[in-house]
Design a protein around this motif. Structure first.
Motif, mmCIF file in Angstrom:
data_model
loop_
_atom_site.group_PDB
_atom_site.id
_atom_site.type_symbol
_atom_site.label_atom_id
_atom_site.label_comp_id
_atom_site.label_asym_id
_atom_site.label_seq_id
_atom_site.Cartn_x
_atom_site.Cartn_y
_atom_site.Cartn_z
ATOM 1 N N GLN A 135 0.823 -1.217 0.000
ATOM 2 C CA GLN A 135 0.000 0.000 0.000
ATOM 3 C C GLN A 135 0.857 1.268 0.000
ATOM 4 O O GLN A 135 0.355 2.345 0.252
ATOM 5 C CB GLN A 135 -0.981 0.022 1.182
ATOM 6 C CG GLN A 135 -1.858 -1.199 1.300
ATOM 7 C CD GLN A 135 -2.695 -1.447 0.049
ATOM 8 O OE1 GLN A 135 -3.250 -0.542 -0.526
ATOM 9 N NE2 GLN A 135 -2.756 -2.703 -0.370
ATOM 10 N N ARG A 136 2.156 1.133 -0.274
ATOM 11 C CA ARG A 136 3.045 2.296 -0.346
ATOM 12 C C ARG A 136 2.966 2.897 -1.743
ATOM 13 O O ARG A 136 2.863 2.182 -2.731
ATOM 14 C CB ARG A 136 4.492 1.914 -0.037
ATOM 15 C CG ARG A 136 4.681 1.431 1.375
ATOM 16 C CD ARG A 136 4.510 2.584 2.326
ATOM 17 N NE ARG A 136 4.477 2.118 3.686
ATOM 18 C CZ ARG A 136 3.740 2.650 4.636
ATOM 19 N NH1 ARG A 136 2.976 3.678 4.387
ATOM 20 N NH2 ARG A 136 3.768 2.173 5.843
ATOM 21 N N VAL A 137 3.036 4.227 -1.791
ATOM 22 C CA VAL A 137 2.925 4.950 -3.055
ATOM 23 C C VAL A 137 4.096 5.923 -3.163
ATOM 24 O O VAL A 137 4.416 6.608 -2.184
ATOM 25 C CB VAL A 137 1.591 5.730 -3.113
ATOM 26 C CG1 VAL A 137 1.473 6.533 -4.388
ATOM 27 C CG2 VAL A 137 0.416 4.792 -2.952
ATOM 28 N N THR A 174 6.032 9.262 -3.803
ATOM 29 C CA THR A 174 5.698 10.678 -3.784
ATOM 30 C C THR A 174 6.582 11.453 -4.752
ATOM 31 O O THR A 174 6.259 12.566 -5.144
ATOM 32 C CB THR A 174 5.857 11.259 -2.368
ATOM 33 O OG1 THR A 174 7.196 11.021 -1.913
ATOM 34 C CG2 THR A 174 4.857 10.622 -1.411
ATOM 35 N N PHE A 234 9.005 7.312 -1.168
ATOM 36 C CA PHE A 234 7.698 6.729 -0.869
ATOM 37 C C PHE A 234 7.003 7.504 0.247
ATOM 38 O O PHE A 234 7.636 8.259 0.989
ATOM 39 C CB PHE A 234 7.837 5.253 -0.486
ATOM 40 C CG PHE A 234 7.999 4.348 -1.677
ATOM 41 C CD1 PHE A 234 6.894 3.829 -2.334
ATOM 42 C CD2 PHE A 234 9.257 4.022 -2.149
ATOM 43 C CE1 PHE A 234 7.037 3.009 -3.437
ATOM 44 C CE2 PHE A 234 9.416 3.203 -3.251
ATOM 45 C CZ PHE A 234 8.301 2.688 -3.899
ATOM 46 N N ASP A 235 5.701 7.272 0.366
ATOM 47 C CA ASP A 235 4.876 7.994 1.322
ATOM 48 C C ASP A 235 5.170 7.654 2.783
ATOM 49 O O ASP A 235 4.658 8.312 3.686
ATOM 50 C CB ASP A 235 3.383 7.829 1.022
ATOM 51 C CG ASP A 235 2.922 6.395 1.037
ATOM 52 O OD1 ASP A 235 3.734 5.473 1.266
ATOM 53 O OD2 ASP A 235 1.712 6.172 0.809
ATOM 54 N N ASN A 257 -2.282 4.305 -12.289
ATOM 55 C CA ASN A 257 -1.813 4.944 -11.057
ATOM 56 C C ASN A 257 -1.179 3.921 -10.119
ATOM 57 O O ASN A 257 -1.175 4.095 -8.923
ATOM 58 C CB ASN A 257 -2.953 5.686 -10.358
ATOM 59 C CG ASN A 257 -4.092 4.757 -9.967
ATOM 60 O OD1 ASN A 257 -4.026 3.549 -10.203
ATOM 61 N ND2 ASN A 257 -5.124 5.294 -9.367
ATOM 62 N N TYR A 258 -0.618 2.844 -10.719
ATOM 63 C CA TYR A 258 -0.072 1.770 -9.899
ATOM 64 C C TYR A 258 1.341 1.336 -10.283
ATOM 65 O O TYR A 258 1.943 0.506 -9.604
ATOM 66 C CB TYR A 258 -0.983 0.543 -9.963
ATOM 67 C CG TYR A 258 -1.017 -0.118 -11.329
ATOM 68 C CD1 TYR A 258 -0.169 -1.176 -11.627
ATOM 69 C CD2 TYR A 258 -1.880 0.321 -12.324
ATOM 70 C CE1 TYR A 258 -0.175 -1.775 -12.872
ATOM 71 C CE2 TYR A 258 -1.906 -0.277 -13.570
ATOM 72 C CZ TYR A 258 -1.049 -1.322 -13.844
ATOM 73 O OH TYR A 258 -1.061 -1.902 -15.080
ATOM 74 N N SER A 264 5.531 -2.172 -10.682
ATOM 75 C CA SER A 264 4.466 -1.683 -9.799
ATOM 76 C C SER A 264 5.096 -0.999 -8.600
ATOM 77 O O SER A 264 6.278 -1.188 -8.288
ATOM 78 C CB SER A 264 3.584 -2.846 -9.332
ATOM 79 O OG SER A 264 4.319 -3.683 -8.440
ATOM 80 N N TRP A 265 4.272 -0.217 -7.895
ATOM 81 C CA TRP A 265 4.777 0.436 -6.681
ATOM 82 C C TRP A 265 5.255 -0.619 -5.681
ATOM 83 O O TRP A 265 6.287 -0.442 -5.035
ATOM 84 C CB TRP A 265 3.714 1.313 -6.043
ATOM 85 C CG TRP A 265 3.089 2.374 -6.916
ATOM 86 C CD1 TRP A 265 1.813 2.841 -6.812
ATOM 87 C CD2 TRP A 265 3.676 3.120 -7.988
ATOM 88 N NE1 TRP A 265 1.579 3.825 -7.748
ATOM 89 C CE2 TRP A 265 2.717 4.013 -8.490
ATOM 90 C CE3 TRP A 265 4.937 3.116 -8.595
ATOM 91 C CZ2 TRP A 265 2.960 4.885 -9.548
ATOM 92 C CZ3 TRP A 265 5.189 3.980 -9.661
ATOM 93 C CH2 TRP A 265 4.208 4.850 -10.114
ATOM 94 N N ASP A 266 4.508 -1.717 -5.554
ATOM 95 C CA ASP A 266 4.909 -2.780 -4.621
ATOM 96 C C ASP A 266 6.246 -3.396 -5.023
ATOM 97 O O ASP A 266 7.091 -3.685 -4.169
ATOM 98 C CB ASP A 266 3.836 -3.863 -4.535
ATOM 99 C CG ASP A 266 2.591 -3.414 -3.787
ATOM 100 O OD1 ASP A 266 2.668 -2.457 -2.987
ATOM 101 O OD2 ASP A 266 1.526 -4.030 -4.001
ATOM 102 N N TYR A 323 9.046 -0.895 -4.264
ATOM 103 C CA TYR A 323 9.275 -0.837 -2.820
ATOM 104 C C TYR A 323 10.081 -2.061 -2.360
ATOM 105 O O TYR A 323 11.037 -1.941 -1.596
ATOM 106 C CB TYR A 323 7.947 -0.743 -2.072
ATOM 107 C CG TYR A 323 8.091 -0.328 -0.633
ATOM 108 C CD1 TYR A 323 8.135 1.016 -0.286
ATOM 109 C CD2 TYR A 323 8.205 -1.275 0.380
ATOM 110 C CE1 TYR A 323 8.285 1.414 1.032
ATOM 111 C CE2 TYR A 323 8.353 -0.890 1.703
ATOM 112 C CZ TYR A 323 8.394 0.453 2.024
ATOM 113 O OH TYR A 323 8.547 0.845 3.332
#
Length: 129
Positions: free
Chosen positions: A9-11, A13, A28-29, A77-78, A94-96, A99
Motif C-alpha cells: 500500500q506504499r505509493v 511521492t 515513498f509515502d 496509477n499503480y 508496480s509500486w509494490d 518498494y
C-alpha cells in the motif's frame, strides 16, 4: 529473477532519474527513499522474457552493467514502465515491486551475484550505489 511481492500500500511521492549516475531515486509515502541502479532494475525485470510464465522458466540476466534507463512511462496509477538502453521495454514496475526492490536491495543483489557465480559467470565491475 523472480521476486515475491507482498502488497504494501506504499505509493511513491517522487521519482527522479539521475542520468549521469544511472540511478532511479524513489521517495515513498512512508518517507523511505531508495536509489536503484539501472542495472539492478534491468536484472530484476519481471517481464515474461526474464521470468517466463511460471516457476523454473527464469532466464538469468547477464551483461547489463552498462544499461541505462532511457524513458519512464506511467502505467495507470499503480506502476511505471521503464525503457532501457538495451531495447528492453516490456517490464512493468508496480509500486509494490519498486518498494520491494528498494527495501530488499542488499539481499536481492547478493542473491543475484550468487546465481551468477553458480552459473560460472561474473560481472565486469562492481555495482556503484
Amino acid at each position: 529473477m523472480r521476486v515475491k511481492i507482498t502488497p504494501t500500500q506504499r505509493v511513491p511521492t517522487e521519482i527522479k532519474l539521475h542520468k549521469v549516475s544511472a540511478i532511479l531515486e524513489i521517495h515513498f509515502d512512508d518517507e523511505s527513499i531508495y536509489e536503484l541502479p539501472s542495472e539492478y532494475l534491468r536484472v530484476f525485470t519481471q517481464s515474461a522474457e526474464a521470468v517466463g510464465h511460471g516457476p523454473g522458466q527464469e532466464t538469468l540476466q547477464i551483461g547489463k552493467e552498462d544499461v541505462t534507463i532511457t524513458d519512464i512511462q506511467p502505467v495507470g496509477n499503480y506502476a511505471i514502465k521503464l525503457v532501457f538502453s538495451d531495447g528492453h521495454d516490456t517490464g512493468i514496475y508496480s509500486w509494490d515491486l519498486l518498494y520491494k526492490l528498494g527495501s530488499d536491495f542488499p539481499l536481492l543483489w547478493s542473491n543475484y551475484l550468487e546465481e551468477l557465480k553458480a552459473a560460472g559467470l561474473s560481472r565486469r565491475s562492481p555495482l556503484h550505489n
